[in-house]
Write an enzyme that holds these catalytic residues in place. Structure first.
Site, PDB file in Angstrom:
ATOM      1  N   TYR A   1     -17.623  25.937  -1.288  1.00  0.00           N
ATOM      2  CA  TYR A   1     -17.312  24.502  -1.327  1.00  0.00           C
ATOM      3  C   TYR A   1     -16.296  24.158  -2.399  1.00  0.00           C
ATOM      4  O   TYR A   1     -15.620  23.143  -2.290  1.00  0.00           O
ATOM      5  CB  TYR A   1     -18.566  23.631  -1.424  1.00  0.00           C
TER       6      TYR A   1
ATOM      7  N   LYS B   1     -12.611   4.025   2.215  1.00  0.00           N
ATOM      8  CA  LYS B   1     -11.514   3.383   1.488  1.00  0.00           C
ATOM      9  C   LYS B   1     -12.094   2.151   0.809  1.00  0.00           C
ATOM     10  O   LYS B   1     -11.962   1.019   1.282  1.00  0.00           O
ATOM     11  CB  LYS B   1     -10.382   3.021   2.452  1.00  0.00           C
TER      12      LYS B   1
ATOM     13  N   VAL C   1      -6.645   5.456   8.060  1.00  0.00           N
ATOM     14  CA  VAL C   1      -7.724   6.339   7.631  1.00  0.00           C
ATOM     15  C   VAL C   1      -8.172   7.227   8.789  1.00  0.00           C
ATOM     16  O   VAL C   1      -8.619   8.353   8.564  1.00  0.00           O
ATOM     17  CB  VAL C   1      -8.917   5.554   7.026  1.00  0.00           C
ATOM     18  N   GLU C   2      -8.027   6.739  10.009  1.00  0.00           N
ATOM     19  CA  GLU C   2      -8.389   7.537  11.180  1.00  0.00           C
ATOM     20  C   GLU C   2      -7.567   8.824  11.246  1.00  0.00           C
ATOM     21  O   GLU C   2      -8.100   9.902  11.532  1.00  0.00           O
ATOM     22  CB  GLU C   2      -8.182   6.727  12.477  1.00  0.00           C
TER      23      GLU C   2
ATOM     24  N   GLU D   1       0.822  -1.213   0.000  1.00  0.00           N
ATOM     25  CA  GLU D   1       0.000   0.000   0.000  1.00  0.00           C
ATOM     26  C   GLU D   1       0.855   1.262   0.000  1.00  0.00           C
ATOM     27  O   GLU D   1       0.398   2.323  -0.408  1.00  0.00           O
ATOM     28  CB  GLU D   1      -0.925   0.021   1.215  1.00  0.00           C
TER      29      GLU D   1
END
Length: 121
Positions: A53, A98, A72-73, A21
């Site tokens: 935005y 993900k 991801v946290e 990864e």
């Protein structure tokens, strides 16, 4: 309070704990909900009174594309901090997906809320 949302923002980045990864770019998908008061923007029809935005998405694309987090946290926390610190919002909900991270699951990720959620949001 009102909610400005941005859904399905796809960004490629280096994310993950496995060696393979760390060698490839993967797509993460963000859904954002941001508390704001849109009344002044609606009254004036002026973008300078609105949560832009497009500026939000450009800032996040720039940040996420150059990031290299393991979890991801961590990425979700950093994105929430950017939104709260750089844009005029008191509260944000960040969903980070993900896709394809777990075989057999279409979606996997985290959903976090940060800031002070207005009582009427």
């Amino acid at each position: 309070m009102d909610i400005i949302f941005l859904r399905g923002l796809q960004i490629e980045t280096i994310i993950g704990i496995y060696d393979w990864e760390r060698e490839i770019r993967q797509t993460v998908v963000f859904d954002l909900e941001m508390a704001t008061d849109i009344r002044r923007a609606a009254e004036t029809d002026d973008i300078s009174h609105a949560l832009d935005y497009k500026a939000v998405s450009k800032r996040l694309i720039e940040f996420v594309e150059s990031s290299r987090f393991f979890l991801v946290e961590t990425l979700a926390e950093k994105v929430a901090a950017i939104l709260l610190n750089e844009f005029p919002i008191p509260w944000v909900r960040v969903t980070l997906n993900k896709r394809g991270a777990i075989r057999g699951a279409s979606d996997v990720g985290v959903l976090i809320e940060r800031g002070a959620k207005p009582a009427d949001a």
